[in-house]
Design a protein around this motif. Structure first.
Motif, PDB file in Angstrom:
ATOM      1  N   ASP A  54       0.706  -1.311   0.140  1.00 51.62           N
ATOM      2  CA  ASP A  54       0.006  -0.158   0.009  1.00 51.62           C
ATOM      3  C   ASP A  54       0.762   1.178   0.026  1.00 51.62           C
ATOM      4  OD1 ASP A  54      -2.355  -1.705   0.315  1.00 51.62           O
ATOM      5  OD2 ASP A  54      -2.310  -1.565   2.405  1.00 51.62           O
ATOM      6  N   LEU A  55       2.056   1.167   0.199  1.00 51.81           N
ATOM      7  CA  LEU A  55       3.046   2.464   0.269  1.00 51.81           C
ATOM      8  C   LEU A  55       4.440   1.914  -0.003  1.00 51.81           C
ATOM      9  CD1 LEU A  55       4.280   1.845   3.527  1.00 51.81           C
ATOM     10  CD2 LEU A  55       2.131   3.289   3.962  1.00 51.81           C
ATOM     11  N   GLU A  56       5.307   2.750  -0.497  1.00 52.45           N
ATOM     12  CA  GLU A  56       6.689   3.000  -0.882  1.00 52.45           C
ATOM     13  C   GLU A  56       7.589   2.966   0.625  1.00 52.45           C
ATOM     14  OE1 GLU A  56       9.690   1.633  -3.215  1.00 52.45           O
ATOM     15  OE2 GLU A  56       7.537   1.762  -3.615  1.00 52.45           O
ATOM     16  N   VAL A  57       8.097   1.900   0.849  1.00 55.35           N
ATOM     17  CA  VAL A  57       9.195   1.973   1.970  1.00 55.35           C
ATOM     18  C   VAL A  57      10.582   1.735   1.613  1.00 55.35           C
ATOM     19  CG1 VAL A  57       9.715   0.619   4.142  1.00 55.35           C
ATOM     20  CG2 VAL A  57       7.518   0.768   3.452  1.00 55.35           C
ATOM     21  N   ASP A  58      11.172   2.941   1.888  1.00 53.83           N
ATOM     22  CA  ASP A  58      12.598   2.877   1.403  1.00 53.83           C
ATOM     23  C   ASP A  58      13.900   3.065   2.466  1.00 53.83           C
ATOM     24  OD1 ASP A  58      14.687   2.779  -0.625  1.00 53.83           O
ATOM     25  OD2 ASP A  58      14.355   4.927  -0.666  1.00 53.83           O
ATOM     26  N   LEU A  59      14.699   2.458   2.642  1.00 52.12           N
ATOM     27  CA  LEU A  59      15.737   2.654   3.721  1.00 52.12           C
ATOM     28  C   LEU A  59      16.989   2.757   2.872  1.00 52.12           C
ATOM     29  CD1 LEU A  59      16.817   2.760   6.628  1.00 52.12           C
ATOM     30  CD2 LEU A  59      16.926   0.207   6.642  1.00 52.12           C
ATOM     31  N   GLN A  60      17.533   3.826   2.913  1.00 50.60           N
ATOM     32  CA  GLN A  60      18.935   4.292   2.488  1.00 50.60           C
ATOM     33  C   GLN A  60      19.720   4.922   3.442  1.00 50.60           C
ATOM     34  OE1 GLN A  60      18.749   5.846  -1.592  1.00 50.60           O
ATOM     35  NE2 GLN A  60      17.431   4.210  -2.303  1.00 50.60           N
ATOM     36  N   SER A  61      20.965   4.531   3.607  1.00 44.70           N
ATOM     37  CA  SER A  61      21.896   5.552   4.227  1.00 44.70           C
ATOM     38  C   SER A  61      21.387   5.682   5.560  1.00 44.70           C
ATOM     39  CB  SER A  61      22.463   6.673   3.589  1.00 44.70           C
ATOM     40  OG  SER A  61      22.861   6.258   2.276  1.00 44.70           O
ATOM     41  N   VAL A  91       1.201  13.587   9.709  1.00 41.65           N
ATOM     42  CA  VAL A  91       0.092  13.733  10.871  1.00 41.65           C
ATOM     43  C   VAL A  91       0.576  14.731  12.005  1.00 41.65           C
ATOM     44  CG1 VAL A  91      -1.405  12.480  12.249  1.00 41.65           C
ATOM     45  CG2 VAL A  91      -0.925  11.629  10.034  1.00 41.65           C
ATOM     46  N   SER A  92       1.602  14.188  12.477  1.00 46.81           N
ATOM     47  CA  SER A  92       2.059  14.936  13.878  1.00 46.81           C
ATOM     48  C   SER A  92       3.010  15.744  13.648  1.00 46.81           C
ATOM     49  CB  SER A  92       2.509  13.872  14.722  1.00 46.81           C
ATOM     50  OG  SER A  92       3.396  13.141  14.314  1.00 46.81           O
ATOM     51  N   LEU A 119       4.528   6.654  15.405  1.00 49.53           N
ATOM     52  CA  LEU A 119       4.450   6.154  14.155  1.00 49.53           C
ATOM     53  C   LEU A 119       3.444   5.558  13.544  1.00 49.53           C
ATOM     54  CD1 LEU A 119       6.021   6.307  11.486  1.00 49.53           C
ATOM     55  CD2 LEU A 119       7.344   4.408  12.291  1.00 49.53           C
ATOM     56  N   SER A 120       3.053   4.476  14.829  1.00 52.48           N
ATOM     57  CA  SER A 120       1.808   3.423  14.600  1.00 52.48           C
ATOM     58  C   SER A 120       0.631   4.366  14.541  1.00 52.48           C
ATOM     59  CB  SER A 120       1.781   2.596  15.787  1.00 52.48           C
ATOM     60  OG  SER A 120       0.947   1.571  15.432  1.00 52.48           O
ATOM     61  N   ALA A 121       0.301   5.277  15.380  1.00 51.06           N
ATOM     62  CA  ALA A 121      -0.908   5.888  15.187  1.00 51.06           C
ATOM     63  C   ALA A 121      -0.781   6.883  14.115  1.00 51.06           C
ATOM     64  CB  ALA A 121      -0.891   6.865  16.647  1.00 51.06           C
ATOM     65  N   THR A 127      -3.473   5.304   6.576  1.00 53.43           N
ATOM     66  CA  THR A 127      -3.720   4.021   6.119  1.00 53.43           C
ATOM     67  C   THR A 127      -4.950   3.047   6.405  1.00 53.43           C
ATOM     68  OG1 THR A 127      -2.243   2.598   7.355  1.00 53.43           O
ATOM     69  CG2 THR A 127      -1.113   3.629   5.452  1.00 53.43           C
ATOM     70  N   GLY A 128      -5.348   3.351   7.731  1.00 58.73           N
ATOM     71  CA  GLY A 128      -6.499   2.745   8.235  1.00 58.73           C
ATOM     72  C   GLY A 128      -5.895   1.399   8.991  1.00 58.73           C
TER      73      GLY A 128
END
Length: 134
Positions: A54-61, A91-92, A119-121, A127-128
């Motif tokens: 449902d979303l793009e997750v990217d971990l770089q450096s 959101v926050s 982050l979860s909230a 995303t629901g």
């Protein structure tokens, strides 16, 4: 800073002690980087596993970017000079977290909220889906 001034004022008087203190600081910095990197990698893995379709997750450096279909982004990264983890959320807003060694969690500098809970909230709002980030 006082110790640095004393060392400058009394050169050599604190030589071995200063060296020990530097090693302690280096260990603390190393520990910070280890814990922060593990936290960010774990968040990346969990979020990608559950919401990766449902979303793009990217971990770089060491910077975790979570991009929504709308183009909005969550960004989580470590800030070495302050030994904090920072969250930028659509959101926050921006928040900073210090590591609480007693509870082994990243706690907000502005309250008792943890990084994982915030982050979860925030992700749930967008995303629901409410994630258990530990």
């Amino acid at each position: 800073m006082v110790r640095q001034q004393l060392i400058v004022a009394l050169p050599g008087a604190f030589g071995p002690q200063r060296q020990t203190e530097n090693k302690t600081v280096a260990l603390e910095e190393t520990r910070f980087h280890q814990i922060a990197d593990e936290t960010i990698e774990t968040l990346s893995d969990v979020i990608d596993d559950v919401l990766g379709d449902d979303l793009e997750v990217d971990l770089q450096s060491g910077i975790l970017t979570i991009e929504l279909d709308s183009g909005e982004q969550f960004i989580i990264n470590k800030h070495g000079p302050n030994r904090q983890v920072w969250l930028s959320s659509p959101v926050s807003g921006a928040s900073h977290y210090d590591f609480d060694e007693d509870n082994e969690t990243w706690t907000s500098t502005r309250g008792s909220t943890t990084l994982n809970d915030q982050l979860s909230a925030d992700l749930a709002v967008k995303t629901g889906n409410k994630l258990d980030l530990g």
